[in-house]
Design an enzyme around this catalytic site. Structure first.
Site, PDB file in Angstrom:
ATOM      1  N   SER A 139       0.826  -1.215   0.000  1.00 52.55           N
ATOM      2  CA  SER A 139       0.000   0.000   0.000  1.00 52.55           C
ATOM      3  C   SER A 139       0.860   1.264   0.000  1.00 52.55           C
ATOM      4  O   SER A 139       1.718   1.440   0.877  1.00 52.55           O
ATOM      5  CB  SER A 139      -0.897  -0.006   1.248  1.00 52.55           C
ATOM      6  N   ASN A 140       0.593   2.133  -0.962  1.00 52.11           N
ATOM      7  CA  ASN A 140       1.286   3.426  -0.986  1.00 52.11           C
ATOM      8  C   ASN A 140       0.725   4.340   0.093  1.00 52.11           C
ATOM      9  O   ASN A 140       1.423   5.208   0.613  1.00 52.11           O
ATOM     10  CB  ASN A 140       1.103   4.091  -2.353  1.00 52.11           C
TER      11      ASN A 140
END
Ligand SMILES: Cc1ncc(COP(=O)(O)O)c(C=O)c1O
Length: 338
Positions: free
Chosen positions: A74-75
């Protein structure tokens, strides 16, 4: 608006807006790019804008710890971990290598998602308490995040549970402001803006801001969306944003243009077209996209240009994500395509 939402400082804005000369010539359109990959905080990306308001909200509510959830790459969690570090908050997250929709089952990925390098490495570097669980569906992941929040509450800490991808009305508000940024940078309006969409607040903030203008906003979904969940979320966020701004715009569900044609085999599974788009943009403009969001969104843009659906003055909203390249097998990106 009765009260302006509190904000902390994270990003460097305005982010650059510039033309893509080689691709404009190749595609026969006037193609521009909004560089939210260069938001300048914690390796960039669209989430920095949302976190300026969400972290301010967490601080206002007296939080000690911010608890989130997502994929191990996840960014959002990477930028959340950095934001919490900067503002003296503990951060924690429940993650899975490949969360999926129960109805669809775990898709075939062809390789094991990297749960040590790329984004998850940076999460831990920023001091996030990352709890990695075996793959399961999104509902299970939510249960793990609830349990993690309860664990911190039991320690007497005040928990702020942050919505997935930072998608709340505050997140959408930050993209309403980002749209004003573009309007100032480019007095000449765009015909079309194309952005990746997943938890919905980037798309909804832009869709709200440009509603009723000559600019059409197209979201490219990174996820299969059983029961139109994402389209509903994007719609609800536009309604909530109208309430926050005390300016309801009466945007209808069907006014929102969310394309479901480009996620390939599923969320976080690289697609052939997305990977080819990554190579095209890298090799013609020296700009890095990612296999989960921006590569697939750009593949959508290319397809819509080929079909004549997208033309004229076009803006690709680069939402970031290239850190995931460091967790993607080389064979997948290069040997298969390049
Ligand atoms: C690189 C990147 N692009 C696009 C998105 C989607 O943005 P949103 O969650 O606001 O729909 C995300 C996050 O989910 C992302 O990390």
């Amino acid at each position: 608006m009765s009260t302006v939402p509190d904000k902390v400082d994270l990003i460097v804005a305005p982010t650059p807006l510039h033309r893509l000369p080689s691709l404009s010539q190749e595609l026969g359109i006037d193609l521009w790019i909004k560089r939210d990959d260069l938001t300048g905080f914690a390796l960039g990306g669209n989430k920095g804008r949302k976190l300026e308001f969400l972290i301010a909200d967490a601080i206002k509510q007296g939080a000690d710890v911010v608890v989130g959830m997502g994929a191990s790459q996840s960014n959002f969690l990477r930028q959340l971990a950095g934001a919490c570090a900067k503002y003296g908050l503990k951060s924690a997250a429940a993650v899975m290598g490949l969360p999926y929709y129960a109805a669809a089952g775990r898709p075939k990925i062809g390789y094991e998602p990297d749960s040590t390098g790329g984004n998850i490495l940076i999460d831990e570097l920023f001091g996030m308490d990352v709890r990695l669980y075996p793959d399961g569906d999104w509902d299970q992941l939510e249960e793990y995040a609830e349990a993690l929040a309860a664990e911190y509450e039991d320690k007497g800490m005040k928990v702020y549970q942050i919505p997935i991808g930072g998608s709340s009305v505050l997140g959408a508000y930050s993209f309403y402001l980002a749209a004003q940024e573009v309007m100032q940078q480019s007095p000449e309006p765009f015909d079309v803006i194309v952005t990746a969409s997943s938890s919905g607040s980037t798309h909804s903030g832009l869709a709200y801001a440009f509603h009723g203008s000559p600019t059409k906003v197209i979201g490219i979904s990174a996820d299969p969306d059983p029961d139109d969940v994402l389209q509903h979320d994007v719609h609800e966020l536009t309604v909530g944003l109208g309430e926050l701004l005390e300016n309801p715009k009466n945007i209808q569900f069907d006014d929102l243009d969310l394309r479901m044609d480009y996620f390939g085999d599923g969320y976080s599974i690289p697609s052939k077209e997305g990977d080819q788009a990554i190579l095209k943009v890298a090799r013609s403009e020296g700009i890095l996209l990612d296999p989960t969001y921006s590569g697939k969104a750009f593949a959508g843009l290319l397809d819509m240009v080929t079909k004549g659906e997208v033309k004229g003055r076009v803006l690709f909203w680069h939402t970031g994500g290239a850190v995931t390249l460091f967790a993607t097998p080389k064979e997948l990106l290069l040997q298969k395509n390049g």
